[in-house]
Design a protein around this motif. Sequence first.
Motif, PDB file in Angstrom:
ATOM      1  N   SER A 237       0.837  -1.192   0.000  1.00  0.00           N
ATOM      2  CA  SER A 237       0.000   0.000   0.000  1.00  0.00           C
ATOM      3  C   SER A 237       0.876   1.247   0.000  1.00  0.00           C
ATOM      4  O   SER A 237       1.889   1.299   0.708  1.00  0.00           O
ATOM      5  N   PRO A 238       0.517   2.269  -0.777  1.00  0.00           N
ATOM      6  CA  PRO A 238       1.326   3.493  -0.806  1.00  0.00           C
ATOM      7  C   PRO A 238       1.260   4.264   0.511  1.00  0.00           C
ATOM      8  O   PRO A 238       2.126   5.092   0.790  1.00  0.00           O
ATOM      9  N   ASP A 239       0.220   3.995   1.305  1.00  0.00           N
ATOM     10  CA  ASP A 239       0.084   4.679   2.594  1.00  0.00           C
ATOM     11  C   ASP A 239       0.974   4.077   3.675  1.00  0.00           C
ATOM     12  O   ASP A 239       1.116   4.647   4.763  1.00  0.00           O
ATOM     13  N   SER A 244       6.615   1.298   1.001  1.00  0.00           N
ATOM     14  CA  SER A 244       7.375   2.196   0.129  1.00  0.00           C
ATOM     15  C   SER A 244       8.869   1.948   0.259  1.00  0.00           C
ATOM     16  O   SER A 244       9.598   1.938  -0.748  1.00  0.00           O
ATOM     17  N   GLN A 245       9.343   1.751   1.489  1.00  0.00           N
ATOM     18  CA  GLN A 245      10.764   1.470   1.695  1.00  0.00           C
ATOM     19  C   GLN A 245      11.172   0.195   0.967  1.00  0.00           C
ATOM     20  O   GLN A 245      12.228   0.132   0.337  1.00  0.00           O
ATOM     21  N   GLN A 246      10.328  -0.823   1.078  1.00  0.00           N
ATOM     22  CA  GLN A 246      10.638  -2.093   0.432  1.00  0.00           C
ATOM     23  C   GLN A 246      10.678  -1.936  -1.092  1.00  0.00           C
ATOM     24  O   GLN A 246      11.536  -2.508  -1.770  1.00  0.00           O
ATOM     25  N   MET A 264       9.914 -13.688 -11.125  1.00  0.00           N
ATOM     26  CA  MET A 264       9.262 -12.401 -11.342  1.00  0.00           C
ATOM     27  C   MET A 264       8.556 -11.936 -10.077  1.00  0.00           C
ATOM     28  O   MET A 264       8.220 -12.739  -9.193  1.00  0.00           O
ATOM     29  N   ILE A 265       8.385 -10.623  -9.990  1.00  0.00           N
ATOM     30  CA  ILE A 265       7.638 -10.019  -8.894  1.00  0.00           C
ATOM     31  C   ILE A 265       6.284  -9.567  -9.422  1.00  0.00           C
ATOM     32  O   ILE A 265       6.195  -8.934 -10.476  1.00  0.00           O
ATOM     33  N   ILE A 266       5.236  -9.917  -8.697  1.00  0.00           N
ATOM     34  CA  ILE A 266       3.906  -9.390  -8.983  1.00  0.00           C
ATOM     35  C   ILE A 266       3.459  -8.621  -7.751  1.00  0.00           C
ATOM     36  O   ILE A 266       3.181  -9.208  -6.703  1.00  0.00           O
ATOM     37  N   SER A 267       3.445  -7.302  -7.863  1.00  0.00           N
ATOM     38  CA  SER A 267       2.983  -6.478  -6.763  1.00  0.00           C
ATOM     39  C   SER A 267       1.478  -6.272  -6.899  1.00  0.00           C
ATOM     40  O   SER A 267       0.979  -5.977  -7.982  1.00  0.00           O
ATOM     41  N   TYR A 268       0.794  -6.446  -5.775  1.00  0.00           N
ATOM     42  CA  TYR A 268      -0.655  -6.242  -5.766  1.00  0.00           C
ATOM     43  C   TYR A 268      -0.955  -5.005  -4.927  1.00  0.00           C
ATOM     44  O   TYR A 268      -0.702  -4.972  -3.728  1.00  0.00           O
ATOM     45  N   PHE A 269      -1.467  -3.983  -5.591  1.00  0.00           N
ATOM     46  CA  PHE A 269      -1.699  -2.667  -5.007  1.00  0.00           C
ATOM     47  C   PHE A 269      -2.980  -2.678  -4.169  1.00  0.00           C
ATOM     48  O   PHE A 269      -4.079  -2.899  -4.684  1.00  0.00           O
ATOM     49  N   VAL A 270      -2.834  -2.440  -2.857  1.00  0.00           N
ATOM     50  CA  VAL A 270      -3.982  -2.489  -1.940  1.00  0.00           C
ATOM     51  C   VAL A 270      -4.482  -1.056  -1.722  1.00  0.00           C
ATOM     52  O   VAL A 270      -4.098  -0.374  -0.771  1.00  0.00           O
ATOM     53  N   PRO A 311       3.506  -4.314   4.346  1.00  0.00           N
ATOM     54  CA  PRO A 311       3.630  -5.262   3.245  1.00  0.00           C
ATOM     55  C   PRO A 311       3.486  -6.714   3.704  1.00  0.00           C
ATOM     56  O   PRO A 311       3.830  -7.043   4.836  1.00  0.00           O
ATOM     57  N   ASN A 312       2.966  -7.537   2.819  1.00  0.00           N
ATOM     58  CA  ASN A 312       2.833  -8.968   3.075  1.00  0.00           C
ATOM     59  C   ASN A 312       3.111  -9.685   1.755  1.00  0.00           C
ATOM     60  O   ASN A 312       2.391  -9.481   0.775  1.00  0.00           O
TER      61      ASN A 312
END
Length: 345
Positions: A237-239, A244-246, A264-270, A311-312
């Motif tokens: 999450s951007p909040d 953000s650090q990660q 590969m990395i798949i980021s899921y935006f919460v 993050p998780n």
Amino acid sequence: MKKIFLAISIILIAISCKKESEKTNTNSFELTVTAKNFPDSTKVYLYDDDIEIKMDSAYVINENFKLSGNVDFPSMCYLFFYDSENKPIEDYKYLFVENKNISIVGEYSDFFNAKVIGSNQNDLFNQYQSISANSENSERPSNQIHFLFSNPNNQMSLRELLHKKKEISKDSLLLFHKKLNITNSNSPKGLELLTYINTDQVKIGDKFRDIWGNDLNGVQHKLSDYYGKIILLDFWSPDCPYSSQQHQTELPKLVQKYNQEDFMIISYFVDTEIDELAKSTENNYENWLNISDLKGMKGENISEYDVTGTPNSFLIDKNGIIVKSFIEFYKGEINIEKEIDKLLK
């Protein structure tokens, strides 16, 4: 006799006024904020992270502003600042808000560490953070859990316990839940904890559960589209400052190190705002897949992996098996890198 009646009347009126005052105090909150060296017309938003809504807004005038509203239960909230051109100011503040009069005093250059007075939940949260900050990395999880179990029956401990629930046996979580009074037990967090205890969640060794999301171009991607690769599924999450650090430190290093590997990395935006996804992706210089259903923490895809905080991350091997879960982010740790190396041997 008249004097006695008059005295009783005065006492009753005083009691009535006191009860009315208590009712007002328990049904609403007011944040009185001293924002030292903040320019006039700085815009401020109060965002309730627990229910994902903006609760109030104000402008800084003469280094002061006030925000008010009410919460059903003490909630983790954020103060976000925007300059006169509506650009976000980096320093924000998160705190527990409860229906009380709360004062905050902070400095423009370090508002993240602004002092909060008047919230018992926030005082407890500060103690929790202090214990976490003063613990060695190897001891931090156990120290955090010990603190929460030593201070049960409040929304702060419930919230933080829900973030760490996967590190704790369900028998222990049930013991914690039994310590709760009726109010906390029947609160959304109390019910969420009980539901978790009684539900079979995804766990290490399970086959991944397929989820989907759209990228910034509106193209839909499914997790199953990339079956056969080693995947780091990253809920963020951007909040969340740790997310953000990660994204600015650890994940770019993983992309650089394993760019020739079947990884590969798949980021899921919460979150719920597509503009926030675009801005965060640009700010963090992300060059990996970032998708979302824009339903925030309430989305079905989030519930599939029982994500309650960011993050998780979940590491999935080439056979689609979840081999590791990583909760939170601590700068300098290389736990994800170590686990990927094991899978690539």
